[in-house]
Design a protein around this motif. Structure first.
Motif, PDB file in Angstrom:
ATOM      1  N   ALA A  90       0.821  -1.207   0.000  1.00 50.75           N
ATOM      2  CA  ALA A  90       0.000   0.000   0.000  1.00 50.75           C
ATOM      3  C   ALA A  90       0.859   1.264   0.000  1.00 50.75           C
ATOM      4  O   ALA A  90       0.333   2.370  -0.047  1.00 50.75           O
ATOM      5  N   GLN A  91       2.185   1.088   0.032  1.00 56.62           N
ATOM      6  CA  GLN A  91       3.095   2.243   0.036  1.00 56.62           C
ATOM      7  C   GLN A  91       3.425   2.597  -1.413  1.00 56.62           C
ATOM      8  O   GLN A  91       4.501   2.293  -1.936  1.00 56.62           O
ATOM      9  N   HIS A  92       2.496   3.255  -2.073  1.00 54.01           N
ATOM     10  CA  HIS A  92       2.570   3.427  -3.523  1.00 54.01           C
ATOM     11  C   HIS A  92       3.606   4.450  -3.977  1.00 54.01           C
ATOM     12  O   HIS A  92       3.973   4.465  -5.157  1.00 54.01           O
ATOM     13  N   ASP A  93       4.051   5.308  -3.087  1.00 53.64           N
ATOM     14  CA  ASP A  93       4.990   6.357  -3.481  1.00 53.64           C
ATOM     15  C   ASP A  93       6.434   6.019  -3.116  1.00 53.64           C
ATOM     16  O   ASP A  93       7.304   6.890  -3.146  1.00 53.64           O
ATOM     17  N   ALA A  94       6.687   4.774  -2.769  1.00 46.90           N
ATOM     18  CA  ALA A  94       8.033   4.383  -2.334  1.00 46.90           C
ATOM     19  C   ALA A  94       8.534   3.201  -3.140  1.00 46.90           C
ATOM     20  O   ALA A  94       7.761   2.423  -3.716  1.00 46.90           O
ATOM     21  N   HIS A  95       9.856   3.068  -3.183  1.00 44.63           N
ATOM     22  CA  HIS A  95      10.467   1.857  -3.718  1.00 44.63           C
ATOM     23  C   HIS A  95      10.274   0.742  -2.687  1.00 44.63           C
ATOM     24  O   HIS A  95      10.215   1.005  -1.481  1.00 44.63           O
ATOM     25  N   LEU A  96      10.191  -0.504  -3.133  1.00 50.23           N
ATOM     26  CA  LEU A  96       9.957  -1.621  -2.228  1.00 50.23           C
ATOM     27  C   LEU A  96      11.109  -2.622  -2.271  1.00 50.23           C
ATOM     28  O   LEU A  96      11.700  -2.856  -3.331  1.00 50.23           O
ATOM     29  N   PRO A 214      12.197   7.528  -0.999  1.00 48.01           N
ATOM     30  CA  PRO A 214      11.903   6.668   0.152  1.00 48.01           C
ATOM     31  C   PRO A 214      11.858   5.199  -0.250  1.00 48.01           C
ATOM     32  O   PRO A 214      11.385   4.848  -1.331  1.00 48.01           O
ATOM     33  N   VAL A 215      12.335   4.352   0.657  1.00 48.92           N
ATOM     34  CA  VAL A 215      12.400   2.913   0.412  1.00 48.92           C
ATOM     35  C   VAL A 215      11.696   2.201   1.556  1.00 48.92           C
ATOM     36  O   VAL A 215      11.946   2.489   2.724  1.00 48.92           O
ATOM     37  N   LEU A 246      24.706   1.949   9.311  1.00 46.96           N
ATOM     38  CA  LEU A 246      26.138   1.734   9.073  1.00 46.96           C
ATOM     39  C   LEU A 246      26.480   1.926   7.597  1.00 46.96           C
ATOM     40  O   LEU A 246      27.507   2.517   7.262  1.00 46.96           O
ATOM     41  N   ALA A 247      25.599   1.443   6.714  1.00 41.22           N
ATOM     42  CA  ALA A 247      25.822   1.644   5.280  1.00 41.22           C
ATOM     43  C   ALA A 247      25.709   3.124   4.924  1.00 41.22           C
ATOM     44  O   ALA A 247      26.470   3.642   4.098  1.00 41.22           O
ATOM     45  N   SER A 248      24.774   3.833   5.568  1.00 37.57           N
ATOM     46  CA  SER A 248      24.553   5.251   5.273  1.00 37.57           C
ATOM     47  C   SER A 248      25.726   6.116   5.708  1.00 37.57           C
ATOM     48  O   SER A 248      25.976   7.179   5.127  1.00 37.57           O
ATOM     49  N   ARG A 249      26.449   5.685   6.747  1.00 47.30           N
ATOM     50  CA  ARG A 249      27.600   6.466   7.197  1.00 47.30           C
ATOM     51  C   ARG A 249      28.764   6.360   6.227  1.00 47.30           C
ATOM     52  O   ARG A 249      29.631   7.231   6.198  1.00 47.30           O
ATOM     53  N   THR A 250      28.780   5.294   5.434  1.00 47.46           N
ATOM     54  CA  THR A 250      29.792   5.183   4.379  1.00 47.46           C
ATOM     55  C   THR A 250      29.446   6.122   3.241  1.00 47.46           C
ATOM     56  O   THR A 250      30.286   6.874   2.751  1.00 47.46           O
ATOM     57  N   ALA A 251      28.190   6.081   2.814  1.00 48.28           N
ATOM     58  CA  ALA A 251      27.652   6.984   1.795  1.00 48.28           C
ATOM     59  C   ALA A 251      26.135   6.907   1.898  1.00 48.28           C
ATOM     60  O   ALA A 251      25.581   5.818   2.067  1.00 48.28           O
ATOM     61  N   LYS A 252      25.472   8.030   1.805  1.00 49.97           N
ATOM     62  CA  LYS A 252      24.026   8.070   1.990  1.00 49.97           C
ATOM     63  C   LYS A 252      23.324   7.085   1.065  1.00 49.97           C
ATOM     64  O   LYS A 252      23.610   7.032  -0.140  1.00 49.97           O
ATOM     65  N   VAL A 253      22.391   6.320   1.614  1.00 47.30           N
ATOM     66  CA  VAL A 253      21.668   5.320   0.841  1.00 47.30           C
ATOM     67  C   VAL A 253      20.413   5.926   0.208  1.00 47.30           C
ATOM     68  O   VAL A 253      20.180   5.799  -0.995  1.00 47.30           O
ATOM     69  N   CYS A 254      19.573   6.574   1.022  1.00 44.39           N
ATOM     70  CA  CYS A 254      18.352   7.202   0.529  1.00 44.39           C
ATOM     71  C   CYS A 254      17.860   8.194   1.583  1.00 44.39           C
ATOM     72  O   CYS A 254      18.369   8.228   2.697  1.00 44.39           O
ATOM     73  N   ASP A 255      16.870   8.981   1.222  1.00 35.80           N
ATOM     74  CA  ASP A 255      16.362   9.997   2.149  1.00 35.80           C
ATOM     75  C   ASP A 255      15.580   9.398   3.309  1.00 35.80           C
ATOM     76  O   ASP A 255      15.575   9.950   4.409  1.00 35.80           O
ATOM     77  N   GLU A 256      14.931   8.263   3.065  1.00 37.41           N
ATOM     78  CA  GLU A 256      14.035   7.722   4.087  1.00 37.41           C
ATOM     79  C   GLU A 256      13.898   6.210   3.947  1.00 37.41           C
ATOM     80  O   GLU A 256      13.656   5.707   2.846  1.00 37.41           O
ATOM     81  N   LEU A 257      14.071   5.509   5.062  1.00 33.22           N
ATOM     82  CA  LEU A 257      13.822   4.072   5.110  1.00 33.22           C
ATOM     83  C   LEU A 257      12.600   3.842   5.978  1.00 33.22           C
ATOM     84  O   LEU A 257      12.549   4.276   7.131  1.00 33.22           O
TER      85      LEU A 257
END
Length: 284
Positions: A90-96, A214-215, A246-257
């Motif tokens: 139902a999260q239609h505006d996000a990657h899944l 967002p993911v 931890l992955a995001s501190r290496t390089a940003k993954v996405c704006d929102e999980l």
């Protein structure tokens, strides 16, 4: 409302309430003591002031402890982690993100129609397994297999754990990450090490293909992966969040999980404890 009622019955809720209320009341008492040095009769003549301070302290403690949406905003990196109650699809505006096995099976009886992967086939591909298989095979054409599953029905070619297929629907992405091993009896299994390494590989692909959007990721560890005894729901949330940060501190993954929990699992979680854990991931 049921989840709110459950939250206010937890020990953590009352601990926060009393700690914050006593802190404010103590500060008020210190200020009152200083004022009393210059106006010693003020509080004896106006006893209502003490009652007002007590009520204000209780209201402050209640406001600090009251259950809120479970989310934390981070500055370094600039990202957000949320835990929500609901339906992943139902999260239609996000990657899944969809968890799969290392053989990338898509059809019953190898895949339960009630699983996240089974729902993906039904709700995103309209039960068109041939098209889903074709799209997956196209993405896997550049990935080297690591072996086969002898005697298994269905797909038999194995790919490394962490292999992530990116399927596209306009601007939307569906990340199919292999985090379970499929045996010849079509039984999937995994380990915490296997899931951790798979998530680490997943975030690399998300970083490259999500365009920062967002993911959404479902709870992991239950269902066919056989990880529920060692990775219960609360630990699943921690596991995903910690791996992502931890992955995001290496390089940003996405704006929102966004971690999406089915209603029954969400309601069973200690929301205040999960919020405290997400807050603890902020750099000190």
């Amino acid at each position: 409302m049921e989840s709110v009622r459950r939250d206010i019955r937890t020990r953590r809720f009352w601990k926060i309430l009393t700690t914050q209320a006593f802190a404010l009341f103590g500060a008020s008492a210190a200020v009152a003591g200083a004022i009393a040095l210059f106006a010693p009769d003020l509080f004896t003549q106006h006893g209502w002031i003490a009652w007002c301070a007590l009520m204000a302290s209780l209201l402050y403690g209640l406001a600090q402890a009251w259950p809120r949406p479970i989310e934390t905003t981070y500055q370094s990196p600039a990202t957000v982690i949320k835990l929500i109650r609901g339906d992943l699809f139902a999260q239609h505006d996000a990657h899944l993100i969809i968890g799969v096995s290392d053989t990338f099976d898509t059809a019953a009886p190898h895949i339960s129609p009630n699983s996240v992967q089974g729902q993906f086939l039904d709700r995103i591909y309209g039960s068109d397994g041939a098209q889903l298989d074709a799209d997956i095979d196209d993405e896997l054409s550049h990935v080297d297999p690591v072996g086969t599953v002898a005697g298994k029905q269905g797909k038999t070619v194995r790919y490394p754990l962490g292999t992530t297929v990116t399927l596209r629907a306009n601007a939307r992405r569906f990340f199919l990450v292999a985090y379970t091993l499929m045996d010849k009896g079509s039984t999937a299994s995994s380990t915490t090490d296997g899931v951790w390494n798979s998530l680490s590989e997943l975030w690399k692909t998300v970083r490259s293909n999500s365009n920062g959007g967002p993911v959404c990721v479902p709870m992991i560890g239950g269902g066919q992966s056989k990880l529920s005894p060692v990775l219960p729901a609360a630990d699943s949330v921690r596991f995903i969040a910690l791996s992502f940060m931890l992955a995001s501190r290496t390089a940003k993954v996405c704006d929102e999980l966004v971690i999406v929990a089915p209603p029954a699992q969400y309601d069973a979680l200690d929301h205040l404890e999960i919020q405290a854990f997400l807050n603890s991931l902020k750099p000190s």
